[in-house]
Design a protein around this motif. Structure first.
Motif, PDB file in Angstrom:
ATOM      1  N   TRP A   1    -119.148 -45.371 -24.919  1.00  0.00           N
ATOM      2  CA  TRP A   1    -118.804 -45.207 -23.502  1.00  0.00           C
ATOM      3  C   TRP A   1    -119.498 -44.002 -22.885  1.00  0.00           C
ATOM      4  O   TRP A   1    -119.391 -43.777 -21.673  1.00  0.00           O
ATOM      5  CB  TRP A   1    -117.295 -45.086 -23.334  1.00  0.00           C
ATOM      6  CG  TRP A   1    -116.597 -46.394 -23.455  1.00  0.00           C
ATOM      7  CD1 TRP A   1    -115.871 -46.846 -24.526  1.00  0.00           C
ATOM      8  CD2 TRP A   1    -116.569 -47.445 -22.491  1.00  0.00           C
ATOM      9  NE1 TRP A   1    -115.404 -48.106 -24.285  1.00  0.00           N
ATOM     10  CE2 TRP A   1    -115.815 -48.506 -23.037  1.00  0.00           C
ATOM     11  CE3 TRP A   1    -117.116 -47.591 -21.218  1.00  0.00           C
ATOM     12  CZ2 TRP A   1    -115.593 -49.692 -22.353  1.00  0.00           C
ATOM     13  CZ3 TRP A   1    -116.902 -48.772 -20.529  1.00  0.00           C
ATOM     14  CH2 TRP A   1    -116.145 -49.808 -21.095  1.00  0.00           C
ATOM     15  N   VAL A   2    -120.192 -43.213 -23.695  1.00  0.00           N
ATOM     16  CA  VAL A   2    -121.022 -42.130 -23.180  1.00  0.00           C
ATOM     17  C   VAL A   2    -122.495 -42.527 -23.213  1.00  0.00           C
ATOM     18  O   VAL A   2    -123.218 -42.382 -22.218  1.00  0.00           O
ATOM     19  CB  VAL A   2    -120.805 -40.837 -23.984  1.00  0.00           C
ATOM     20  CG1 VAL A   2    -121.723 -39.725 -23.486  1.00  0.00           C
ATOM     21  CG2 VAL A   2    -119.357 -40.399 -23.903  1.00  0.00           C
TER      22      VAL A   2
ATOM     23  N   GLY B   1    -114.851 -36.983 -19.871  1.00  0.00           N
ATOM     24  CA  GLY B   1    -114.215 -38.259 -20.151  1.00  0.00           C
ATOM     25  C   GLY B   1    -114.010 -39.058 -18.887  1.00  0.00           C
ATOM     26  O   GLY B   1    -113.841 -38.504 -17.794  1.00  0.00           O
ATOM     27  N   TRP B   2    -114.029 -40.378 -19.036  1.00  0.00           N
ATOM     28  CA  TRP B   2    -113.861 -41.250 -17.863  1.00  0.00           C
ATOM     29  C   TRP B   2    -112.449 -41.193 -17.301  1.00  0.00           C
ATOM     30  O   TRP B   2    -112.224 -41.533 -16.139  1.00  0.00           O
ATOM     31  CB  TRP B   2    -114.216 -42.687 -18.234  1.00  0.00           C
ATOM     32  CG  TRP B   2    -115.656 -42.848 -18.567  1.00  0.00           C
ATOM     33  CD1 TRP B   2    -116.218 -42.954 -19.797  1.00  0.00           C
ATOM     34  CD2 TRP B   2    -116.747 -42.902 -17.630  1.00  0.00           C
ATOM     35  NE1 TRP B   2    -117.595 -43.077 -19.707  1.00  0.00           N
ATOM     36  CE2 TRP B   2    -117.941 -43.052 -18.390  1.00  0.00           C
ATOM     37  CE3 TRP B   2    -116.840 -42.842 -16.245  1.00  0.00           C
ATOM     38  CZ2 TRP B   2    -119.194 -43.133 -17.797  1.00  0.00           C
ATOM     39  CZ3 TRP B   2    -118.082 -42.933 -15.644  1.00  0.00           C
ATOM     40  CH2 TRP B   2    -119.238 -43.071 -16.416  1.00  0.00           C
TER      41      TRP B   2
ATOM     42  N   ALA C   1    -117.356 -37.621 -14.325  1.00  0.00           N
ATOM     43  CA  ALA C   1    -118.095 -38.148 -15.473  1.00  0.00           C
ATOM     44  C   ALA C   1    -119.562 -38.375 -15.133  1.00  0.00           C
ATOM     45  O   ALA C   1    -120.462 -38.002 -15.906  1.00  0.00           O
ATOM     46  CB  ALA C   1    -117.449 -39.447 -15.949  1.00  0.00           C
ATOM     47  N   LEU C   2    -119.828 -38.984 -13.979  1.00  0.00           N
ATOM     48  CA  LEU C   2    -121.215 -39.201 -13.571  1.00  0.00           C
ATOM     49  C   LEU C   2    -121.933 -37.887 -13.304  1.00  0.00           C
ATOM     50  O   LEU C   2    -123.136 -37.761 -13.572  1.00  0.00           O
ATOM     51  CB  LEU C   2    -121.264 -40.085 -12.328  1.00  0.00           C
ATOM     52  CG  LEU C   2    -120.853 -41.552 -12.510  1.00  0.00           C
ATOM     53  CD1 LEU C   2    -120.908 -42.289 -11.182  1.00  0.00           C
ATOM     54  CD2 LEU C   2    -121.755 -42.240 -13.545  1.00  0.00           C
ATOM     55  N   LYS C   3    -121.227 -36.894 -12.797  1.00  0.00           N
ATOM     56  CA  LYS C   3    -121.838 -35.585 -12.573  1.00  0.00           C
ATOM     57  C   LYS C   3    -122.239 -34.943 -13.896  1.00  0.00           C
ATOM     58  O   LYS C   3    -123.297 -34.307 -13.991  1.00  0.00           O
ATOM     59  CB  LYS C   3    -120.850 -34.684 -11.821  1.00  0.00           C
ATOM     60  CG  LYS C   3    -121.453 -33.364 -11.373  1.00  0.00           C
ATOM     61  CD  LYS C   3    -120.465 -32.572 -10.541  1.00  0.00           C
ATOM     62  CE  LYS C   3    -121.091 -31.245 -10.082  1.00  0.00           C
ATOM     63  NZ  LYS C   3    -120.132 -30.443  -9.271  1.00  0.00           N
ATOM     64  N   ALA C   4    -121.425 -35.115 -14.929  1.00  0.00           N
ATOM     65  CA  ALA C   4    -121.764 -34.575 -16.238  1.00  0.00           C
ATOM     66  C   ALA C   4    -122.953 -35.297 -16.859  1.00  0.00           C
ATOM     67  O   ALA C   4    -123.689 -34.711 -17.666  1.00  0.00           O
ATOM     68  CB  ALA C   4    -120.556 -34.666 -17.169  1.00  0.00           C
TER      69      ALA C   4
END
Length: 315
Positions: free
Chosen positions: A96-97, A169-170, A177-180
């Motif tokens: 998921w990552v 984490g989502w 999460a998208l920023k990370a």
């Protein structure tokens, strides 16, 4: 078409068998005893022997190989030596990552490369073409991990726009999460965009030299109209092939980037498994990534054959 797909499917199966043999052989020749490594230098010999028996390291190589392959076919990737949890559970968590990271990097690469490649081909031999290809060559030459560290230095340390690493984490929300994943995706995307831009330019230049393009121009179409209506559609066939292969690379080749940004993905899981001598994790995850690469290549071949019927009849 069915005969072509069946032939490619047989090739896929043979490739998987060959890959499993190579992966198992390479892992087995790594020096050192995993059980002794896990217990430390001061472990008693009987304790090491008991752990080897528990981990199944005393069996013959053929038996261990067949047991490993049979387990993967059933969906059982084994138990991690280090984490003491099923490897399938670790893979599901890390996927998921890695999967969103690869998809985001591929989207950025495509959005950058295709327009840039079209501009370079349309202005072949001019300053814009030379400038774009020079930047693309630089993007290919620069290692992505160096570029990743530069992004961290500028956007995380100096500007404080993004975090230097980690993944919330989502469950923390889609935006955090998208920023990370943004900086890692950019670090992965730009070298691939450089490659894809060169491929797009070459394919489009070759297409622009075809007779039907000259006929379209003779009928009154402008250069831009000829590219948009006729040339670009045919030039995208090899470009789509490269995009499919790049997705496989981005999914399987993000080990260094995930370690630079401390992302809990499949690449970092492989790295940790190697350093901790967790052979089950390394074998299973690498084989899973090889399977993903081969399947994507198979799907690209089928899509390519569907788009170009001439490939089905080639021996």
């Amino acid at each position: 078409m069915l005969r072509y797909a069946a032939a490619r499917l047989v090739s896929l199966c043979l490739s998987l068998i060959a890959a499993s043999l190579v992966i198992f052989a390479v892992i087995e020749v790594i020096p050192g005893d995993p059980a002794a490594f896990m217990l430390g230098l001061n472990a008693e010999p009987d304790t090491v022997a008991a752990l080897r028996e528990e981990l199944g390291l005393n069996g013959s190589l053929p038996a261990r190989y067949l047991g490993w392959v049979g387990g993967m076919v059933r969906g059982d990737f084994g138990l991690s030596y280090t984490y003491r949890v099923p490897v399938a559970e670790l893979v599901a968590q890390r996927l998921w990552v890695s999967l969103p990271l690869a998809a985001l990097a591929l989207a950025l690469s495509t959005l950058i490369a295709v327009p840039v490649g079209v501009i370079a081909a349309a202005r072949r031999g001019r300053a814009a073409d030379y400038g774009i290809m020079g930047v693309a060559q630089l993007g290919i030459a620069v290692p992505n991990f160096w570029f990743a560290m530069l992004l961290v230095l500028v956007f995380a340390v100096k500007l404080h726009w993004f975090s230097a690493g980690g993944f919330p984490g989502w469950e923390a929300g889609v935006i955090p999460a998208l920023k990370a994943l943004s900086l890692p995706a950019v670090a992965l995307a730009l070298p691939q965009a450089a490659i894809l831009a060169r491929v797009t330019r070459s394919a489009l230049i070759e297409t622009l030299g075809q007779d039907y393009i000259r006929t379209a121009r003779a009928k009154g179409l402008s250069a831009r109209q000829a590219i948009r209506r006729h040339a670009l559609r045919n030039a995208l066939i090899p470009v789509l092939t490269i995009i499919g292969l790049q997705f496989s690379f981005l999914l399987a080749g993000a080990i260094i980037i995930e370690n630079v940004f401390y992302l809990p993905g499949l690449g970092r899981l492989i790295f940790q498994g190697i350093t901790q001598r967790d052979l089950v994790v390394v074998e299973s995850v690498v084989m899973l990534l090889v399977f993903a690469v081969i399947v994507v290549t198979f799907l690209v071949d089928i899509a390519y054959a569907a788009a170009d019927p001439r490939l089905r009849h080639r021996r």
